[in-house]
Scaffold this motif. Structure first.
Motif, PDB file in Angstrom:
ATOM      1  N   GLU A 231       0.907  -1.186  -0.065  1.00 38.69           N
ATOM      2  CA  GLU A 231       0.067  -0.082  -0.008  1.00 38.69           C
ATOM      3  C   GLU A 231       0.899   1.080   0.136  1.00 38.69           C
ATOM      4  OE1 GLU A 231      -3.273   0.006   2.717  1.00 38.69           O
ATOM      5  OE2 GLU A 231      -3.807  -2.050   2.144  1.00 38.69           O
ATOM      6  N   THR A 232       2.094   1.083   0.356  1.00 36.12           N
ATOM      7  CA  THR A 232       3.034   2.291   0.372  1.00 36.12           C
ATOM      8  C   THR A 232       3.144   2.642  -1.086  1.00 36.12           C
ATOM      9  OG1 THR A 232       3.983   1.544   2.542  1.00 36.12           O
ATOM     10  CG2 THR A 232       5.493   3.171   1.184  1.00 36.12           C
ATOM     11  N   VAL A 233       3.466   1.727  -1.975  1.00 37.64           N
ATOM     12  CA  VAL A 233       3.540   2.124  -3.276  1.00 37.64           C
ATOM     13  C   VAL A 233       2.143   2.797  -4.001  1.00 37.64           C
ATOM     14  CG1 VAL A 233       3.870   1.040  -5.608  1.00 37.64           C
ATOM     15  CG2 VAL A 233       4.998   0.237  -3.796  1.00 37.64           C
ATOM     16  N   ALA A 234       1.006   2.328  -3.476  1.00 38.51           N
ATOM     17  CA  ALA A 234       0.005   2.875  -3.738  1.00 38.51           C
ATOM     18  C   ALA A 234      -0.262   4.209  -3.598  1.00 38.51           C
ATOM     19  CB  ALA A 234      -1.294   1.981  -3.376  1.00 38.51           C
ATOM     20  N   SER A 235       0.132   4.915  -2.176  1.00 38.71           N
ATOM     21  CA  SER A 235       0.258   5.781  -1.737  1.00 38.71           C
ATOM     22  C   SER A 235       1.306   6.655  -2.435  1.00 38.71           C
ATOM     23  CB  SER A 235       0.582   5.957  -0.118  1.00 38.71           C
ATOM     24  OG  SER A 235       0.538   7.065   0.583  1.00 38.71           O
ATOM     25  N   ALA A 236       2.455   6.314  -2.778  1.00 35.35           N
ATOM     26  CA  ALA A 236       3.430   7.121  -3.390  1.00 35.35           C
ATOM     27  C   ALA A 236       2.994   7.429  -4.743  1.00 35.35           C
ATOM     28  CB  ALA A 236       4.634   6.142  -3.838  1.00 35.35           C
ATOM     29  N   MET A 237       2.046   6.527  -5.647  1.00 33.67           N
ATOM     30  CA  MET A 237       1.821   6.630  -6.762  1.00 33.67           C
ATOM     31  C   MET A 237       0.488   7.481  -6.819  1.00 33.67           C
ATOM     32  SD  MET A 237       3.994   5.258  -8.734  1.00 33.67           S
ATOM     33  CE  MET A 237       3.264   5.866 -10.413  1.00 33.67           C
ATOM     34  N   GLU A 238      -0.125   7.388  -5.742  1.00 31.98           N
ATOM     35  CA  GLU A 238      -1.563   8.593  -5.741  1.00 31.98           C
ATOM     36  C   GLU A 238      -0.855  10.144  -5.604  1.00 31.98           C
ATOM     37  OE1 GLU A 238      -4.107  11.211  -4.132  1.00 31.98           O
ATOM     38  OE2 GLU A 238      -2.280  10.541  -2.919  1.00 31.98           O
ATOM     39  N   MET A 239       0.375   9.921  -4.540  1.00 32.37           N
ATOM     40  CA  MET A 239       0.863  11.503  -4.569  1.00 32.37           C
ATOM     41  C   MET A 239       1.275  11.982  -5.680  1.00 32.37           C
ATOM     42  SD  MET A 239       2.614  11.631  -0.659  1.00 32.37           S
ATOM     43  CE  MET A 239       3.587  10.264  -1.046  1.00 32.37           C
ATOM     44  N   ALA A 240       2.203  11.090  -6.457  1.00 33.23           N
ATOM     45  CA  ALA A 240       2.908  11.452  -7.694  1.00 33.23           C
ATOM     46  C   ALA A 240       1.817  11.957  -8.962  1.00 33.23           C
ATOM     47  CB  ALA A 240       3.727  10.519  -8.291  1.00 33.23           C
TER      48      ALA A 240
END
Length: 180
Positions: free
Chosen positions: A80-89
């Motif tokens: 989910e950390t990746v999902a959060s990172a991509m959402e921010m980007a």
């Protein structure tokens, strides 16, 4: 045999003082979602690549998402950390930016795969700090990235990303809710 019960609201429930406060909070959340967090998702900026060959593509994005997953898997962090990172980007690239520097970087990242890659790396770095119980130092993160980018480049891009998002790091909706 089913029993049919008729329930009537008690005086406490029907005249609850918190009802107005809850309604006001929900209205504020809806307003924020429709204004502050209104972006079209990564499809918004990737749709431009079909008409402009200089733009980053869905393939570029997918390759970086896969790389991010390999990093969090290797470090035994939440996906989910990746999902959060991509959402921010995605939000950074797809919404109006509040600073000239962030707007310039956003435009560059959409046209330069190396700048796009640095943005995703910085977003993952920030997301790990925000969402995980461990922190990976910027030195170690640069090493994980095979020193393609310096510590200063990663940290500067992270600051640009956060400033561009007005430090709103958590998405609206289920992704931002803590798990029980």
């Amino acid at each position: 045999m089913r029993m049919r019960m008729r329930m009537r609201p008690t005086e406490n429930l029907s005249r609850n003082r918190n009802t107005d406060a809850v309604a006001d909070s929900l209205a504020a959340m809806i307003k924020r979602e429709l204004t502050t967090y209104s972006c079209y998702g990564y499809d918004g900026y990737l749709n431009l690549s079909a008409s402009d060959p200089t733009m980053v593509t869905a393939g570029d994005r997918k390759q970086l998402v896969d790389w991010c997953y390999s990093i969090v898997d290797q470090c035994k962090l939440s996906r989910e950390t990746v999902a959060s990172a991509m959402e921010m980007a995605d939000r950074f690239l797809d919404m109006p930016i509040n600073s000239a520097n962030a707007a310039r970087v956003s435009d560059e990242a959409l046209r330069d795969v190396c700048k796009f890659q640095l943005l995703i790396i910085a977003a993952l770095y920030a997301s790990i700090k925000i969402n995980e119980k461990v922190v990976i130092s910027s030195d170690l993160f640069a090493e994980i990235c095979s020193h393609v980018y310096t510590v200063k480049e990663i940290e500067d891009m992270e600051l640009t990303l956060l400033n561009g998002l007005s430090w709103r790091c958590h998405p609206q909706g289920n992704l931002g809710l803590p798990h029980g």
